[in-house]
Design an enzyme around this catalytic site. Structure first.
Site, PDB file in Angstrom:
ATOM      1  N   GLY A  13       0.889  -1.146   0.048  1.00 16.04           N
ATOM      2  CA  GLY A  13       0.137   0.117   0.055  1.00 16.04           C
ATOM      3  C   GLY A  13       0.804   1.248   0.105  1.00 16.04           C
ATOM      4  CG  ASN A  72       4.348   8.005 -13.175  1.00 17.94           C
ATOM      5  OD1 ASN A  72       3.713   8.752 -13.531  1.00 17.94           O
ATOM      6  ND2 ASN A  72       4.344   6.969 -12.721  1.00 17.94           N
ATOM      7  CG  LEU A 120      11.994  12.021 -15.135  1.00 18.00           C
ATOM      8  CD1 LEU A 120      12.859  12.896 -15.534  1.00 18.00           C
ATOM      9  CD2 LEU A 120      10.646  11.871 -16.057  1.00 18.00           C
ATOM     10  CB  ALA A 134      16.000   3.977 -16.259  1.00 19.06           C
ATOM     11  CD  GLU A 135      14.046   9.200 -19.178  1.00 20.03           C
ATOM     12  OE1 GLU A 135      14.118  10.416 -19.487  1.00 20.03           O
ATOM     13  OE2 GLU A 135      13.334   8.529 -19.912  1.00 20.03           O
ATOM     14  N   GLY A 136      15.933   9.029 -13.822  1.00 23.30           N
ATOM     15  CA  GLY A 136      16.415   9.827 -12.537  1.00 23.30           C
ATOM     16  C   GLY A 136      14.945  10.782 -12.151  1.00 23.30           C
ATOM     17  CG  ASP A 157       5.209   3.542  -2.718  1.00 24.99           C
ATOM     18  OD1 ASP A 157       4.622   4.391  -2.907  1.00 24.99           O
ATOM     19  OD2 ASP A 157       4.859   2.478  -2.704  1.00 24.99           O
TER      20      ASP A 157
END
Length: 318
Positions: A41, A185, A230, A232-234, A267
Site C-alpha cells: 500500500g 511520474n 523518471l 531509469a532517467e532519474g 514510495d
C-alpha cells in the site's frame, strides 16, 4: 538532534505477488515462478521508507477487521510506526494489490477495500498529529475527500505538504494550490494536467518538451514545486519563484543499479524526499537523496522489505 515527525495519510494493502518470466498475452496462461504475500500500500510503504530513514512516523488510514488487516498493522508496529490513526473497518476487507513481476517491470491492480472507507472525519480526529508534524505526505489510494482534509489540516498547522498523485487522476485547482511539492511520474504528470497519455513512444526531444510543459502548467496552477520521477532517467524538478513565476527545470540523473523489483521504488523516493525536506534540506539535495533511496530499493525484493535504512543510504555515493 530531534527526529523529524512525518504524518502519512494513505493506503494499506496486502500485496499478492507473482513472479513470471514474461507477461501473458491476451487469453494466454503462463506458469509463475514464485508467489508471495507481503505488506504494501502506498501509504504504508512510504511510512516504512520514512521510518527506516530516521523519522518518527504516524500513519492515518484504514484496514478491514480481518487477518490481512492484523498482519498489515503488525508489520508497521514492528517498524516502530505509530498506527493509532489507522481505523479498523468491521464490515469491509483490507485492501489488496495484485502484482505481476516480469522482465524487471511490474503490473499492479489495486482493490481498495477498507481504504475506500477512510473519511474526512477520520482524518480530522487526528488533527493533533498534524500540529506536531514537520511534513505531511499523502497519495491517492484513498478517497479524494480524505486527501483534501489532510491537506487542509496541514495548511492550517503551517506544515509542508507532499502529494504523490498516484494512482493518477485530474485534481481540483484548490487542492493543487495548497500543495507544496507534487511528485508525479511522467504518465501521472499528463493525467493530473488532464491530458491523454501519448499514443506512441514519443521521440526524446518531444518527450522532454512535454515534460517541461507539464511541469510549467502545474506551477502556473499554483503548485509551489513539482518533482517528476523518471525511472531509469532519474528525476526532474522545478520551483515557482518568489513572484509566483514558474522556474526552470532541473534534472537529477538516476543512480545506475542492477534491478530486481521496481515495486515500491516511487514510495521509497517519496518517503526519502519527505525525510530530507523535514530535515530542512533544499529541494535539489532532497531529490538526490530520494534518488539514492529508490535505487537501493529496486535492487531488493518486496515493497516494504526492500526499503533502505539511513546507514545504508549514507554508505551510497552518487
Amino acid at each position: 538532534m530531534r527526529r523529524p515527525h512525518i504524518v502519512v495519510v494513505g493506503s494499506l494493502n496486502l500485496d499478492l505477488i507473482v513472479e513470471v518470466d514474461r507477461l501473458p498475452d491476451q487469453g494466454e496462461t503462463v506458469l509463475g515462478k514464485k508467489a508471495h504475500m507481503l505488506p504494501g500500500g502506498k501509504g504504508a510503504n512510504q511510512a516504512v521508507a520514512a521510518r527506516r530513514l530516521g523519522a518518527e512516523v504516524s500513519l492515518i488510514g484504514a484496514v478491514g477487521r480481518d487477518a490481512f488487516g492484523a498482519r498489515l498493522l503488525e508489520a508497521l508496529r514492528t517498524e516502530g510506526i505509530d498506527t493509532e490513526g489507522v481505523k479498523v473497518v468491521p464490515d469491509e476487507g483490507s485492501g489488496l494489490a495484485f502484482i505481476t513481476l516480469a522482465e524487471r517491470d511490474n503490473r499492479i491492480i489495486v482493490v481498495p477495500g477498507a481504504n475506500a472507507r477512510l473519511t474526512p472525519d477520520d482524518v480530522d480526529r487526528q488533527a493533533a498529529l498534524f500540529r506536531a508534524a514537520d511534513v505531511v505526505l499523502v497519495q491517492l489510494e484513498i478517497p479524494l475527500e480524505a486527501v483534501e482534509k489532510a491537506v487542509e489540516l496541514a495548511r492550517r498547522s503551517g506544515v509542508r505538504v507532499i502529494l504523490n498523485p498516484a494512482p493518477a487522476r485530474p485534481l481540483p485547482a484548490t487542492l493543487l494550490r495548497a500543495v507544496d511539492v507534487l511528485t508525479p511520474n511522467r504518465l501521472e504528470l499528463r493525467v493530473v494536467n488532464d491530458l491523454p497519455p501519448p499514443a506512441v513512444e514519443a521521440p526524446e526531444e518531444e518527450a522532454s518538451a512535454a515534460l517541461e510543459a507539464g511541469v510549467r502548467a502545474l506551477l502556473a496552477r499554483g503548485v509551489s514545486s513539482v518533482v517528476v520521477t523518471l525511472g531509469a532517467e532519474g528525476a526532474a524538478y522545478a520551483i515557482r519563484d518568489a513572484h509566483g513565476n514558474p522556474g526552470g527545470l532541473h534534472r537529477v540523473p538516476a543512480v545506475r543499479v542492477p534491478v530486481r523489483d521496481t515495486t515500491g521504488a516511487g514510495d521509497a523516493f517519496n518517503g526519502a524526499l519527505a525525510v530530507a525536506l523535514a530535515e530542512g534540506r533544499p529541494l535539489g539535495e532532497a531529490v538526490r537523496m530520494a534518488n539514492r533511496a529508490a535505487a537501493i530499493k529496486v535492487t531488493r525484493f518486496g515493497a516494504q522489505a526492500g526499503m533502505p535504512t539511513r546507514a545504508e543510504l549514507e554508505r551510497w555515493q552518487e
